[in-house]
Design a protein around this motif. Structure first.
Motif, PDB file in Angstrom:
ATOM      1  N   GLY A   9      42.640  32.475  38.680  1.00 35.66           N
ATOM      2  CA  GLY A   9      42.945  33.904  38.663  1.00 35.66           C
ATOM      3  C   GLY A   9      41.758  34.751  38.307  1.00 35.66           C
ATOM      4  N   ARG A  12      41.160  38.874  37.522  1.00 30.07           N
ATOM      5  CA  ARG A  12      42.303  39.528  36.889  1.00 30.07           C
ATOM      6  C   ARG A  12      41.929  39.738  35.422  1.00 30.07           C
ATOM      7  NH1 ARG A  12      46.428  35.351  39.946  1.00 30.07           N
ATOM      8  NH2 ARG A  12      46.056  36.209  42.021  1.00 30.07           N
ATOM      9  N   ASP A  16      40.579  37.004  32.660  1.00 28.09           N
ATOM     10  CA  ASP A  16      39.157  36.810  32.383  1.00 28.09           C
ATOM     11  C   ASP A  16      38.908  36.768  30.878  1.00 28.09           C
ATOM     12  OD1 ASP A  16      37.739  38.783  35.137  1.00 28.09           O
ATOM     13  OD2 ASP A  16      38.746  36.849  35.113  1.00 28.09           O
ATOM     14  N   VAL A  86      46.920  32.686  35.764  1.00 32.78           N
ATOM     15  CA  VAL A  86      47.327  34.072  35.541  1.00 32.78           C
ATOM     16  C   VAL A  86      47.934  34.639  36.816  1.00 32.78           C
ATOM     17  CG1 VAL A  86      46.553  36.394  34.936  1.00 32.78           C
ATOM     18  CG2 VAL A  86      45.574  34.406  33.770  1.00 32.78           C
ATOM     19  N   GLU A  88      49.407  37.908  38.457  1.00 29.79           N
ATOM     20  CA  GLU A  88      49.384  39.357  38.288  1.00 29.79           C
ATOM     21  C   GLU A  88      50.139  39.998  39.438  1.00 29.79           C
ATOM     22  OE1 GLU A  88      45.796  42.057  36.915  1.00 29.79           O
ATOM     23  OE2 GLU A  88      45.683  41.721  39.073  1.00 29.79           O
ATOM     24  N   ARG A  90      51.781  43.831  40.635  1.00 29.01           N
ATOM     25  CA  ARG A  90      52.050  45.259  40.446  1.00 29.01           C
ATOM     26  C   ARG A  90      52.703  45.793  41.717  1.00 29.01           C
ATOM     27  NH1 ARG A  90      51.583  43.984  36.099  1.00 29.01           N
ATOM     28  NH2 ARG A  90      50.265  44.780  34.407  1.00 29.01           N
ATOM     29  N   ASP A 136      51.487  38.487  34.127  1.00 30.45           N
ATOM     30  CA  ASP A 136      51.132  39.894  33.960  1.00 30.45           C
ATOM     31  C   ASP A 136      51.879  40.646  35.052  1.00 30.45           C
ATOM     32  OD1 ASP A 136      49.945  42.245  33.239  1.00 30.45           O
ATOM     33  OD2 ASP A 136      47.970  41.778  34.045  1.00 30.45           O
ATOM     34  N   ALA A 182      45.441  45.752  30.640  1.00 33.46           N
ATOM     35  CA  ALA A 182      44.434  44.901  31.258  1.00 33.46           C
ATOM     36  C   ALA A 182      43.105  45.642  31.216  1.00 33.46           C
ATOM     37  CB  ALA A 182      44.808  44.577  32.697  1.00 33.46           C
TER      38      ALA A 182
END
Length: 241
Positions: A9, A12, A16, A86, A88, A90, A136, A182
């Motif tokens: 990931g 992101r 990180d 990870v 993510e 949205r 996330d 984030a």
């Protein structure tokens, strides 16, 4: 030789920072992302704190690409002891308006399945391992597809935990809530020796982000051997759509 962690990931921001924390905890680090350049700053940070590290490009929805990357990590750094994955999301459109549900929802779940499947063989061979997924994924009104992603990750984590327990491998899910921002990579990974220590800014709502990294670091360690199949919320819970 230090234990090896794979971070899937790169790019992101929350991931990180967590990967950087794992390097600080003593793990050698393999960073998987859409390009080697996407993980370059995480690799640079890991090397600054004395860890071996490499960045690899991977197509996360392609089983062959994922397996090739894990095999390369196994050959160059050693068998992975930890997987940090990870996820993510949205996604903003209502579920019935999403033009390609499989790409938006199924693709994220497929990515988690493929990388987890790829690391299981070397972990089983070594008799231990930690799989930590960070969701996330913002859930709220009008984001039902995000809720679907999160529910899928919870079910997958519990199933994986049951199947892997006999081999000494744990699987847990950490859910980043509304209080977790984030941050930009520049805020969390210093660019040169002498820069401020890495980590999330510990102010206001960003305190939760520091807790996120600390939670993952704990789950990756030996002390978490008895924890598996858990869903851990960090930060304020967001509303369910």
């Amino acid at each position: 030789m230090a234990a090896v962690a794979i971070f899937c990931g790169a790019g992101r921001a929350a991931g990180d920072a967590i990967a950087g924390r794992l390097a600080e905890e003593g793990f050698d680090l393999a960073v998987l992302g859409p390009s080697a350049e996407a993980g370059a700053h995480v690799v640079a940070h890991a090397r600054r704190v004395g860890r071996r590290a490499l960045a690899l490009a991977v197509r996360p929805h392609d089983a062959g690409s994922v397996q090739q990357a894990v095999d390369q990590v196994d050959g160059q750094l050693g068998p992975p002891a930890v997987l940090l994955n990870v996820v993510e999301a949205r996604l903003g459109a209502p579920l019935h308006e999403v033009p390609d549900w499989d790409a938006c929802v199924g693709g994220l779940l497929r990515e988690s399945f493929l990388i987890s499947q790829a690391v299981l063989d070397p972990m089983i061979r070594e008799g231990r391992g930690r799989i930590v997924t960070v969701a996330d994924v913002l859930c709220g009104p009008g984001q039902r597809e995000n809720t679907t992603v999160r529910a899928g990750l919870e079910g997958f984590t519990r199933t994986l935990a049951m199947e892997a327990d006999v081999f000494g491998v744990t699987a847990n899910l950490v859910v980043a809530g509304l209080g977790v921002r984030a941050p930009a990579a520049a805020e969390i990974l210093p660019s040169a020796p002498g820069s401020p220590a890495s980590g999330f800014p510990a102010a206001g709502q960003e305190v939760a982000a520091a807790e996120l990294a600390a939670t993952v670091a704990f789950l990756a360690g030996d002390a978490a051997a008895i924890m598996s199949g858990q869903v851990i919320h960090v930060g304020a819970a967001d509303p369910v759509a």
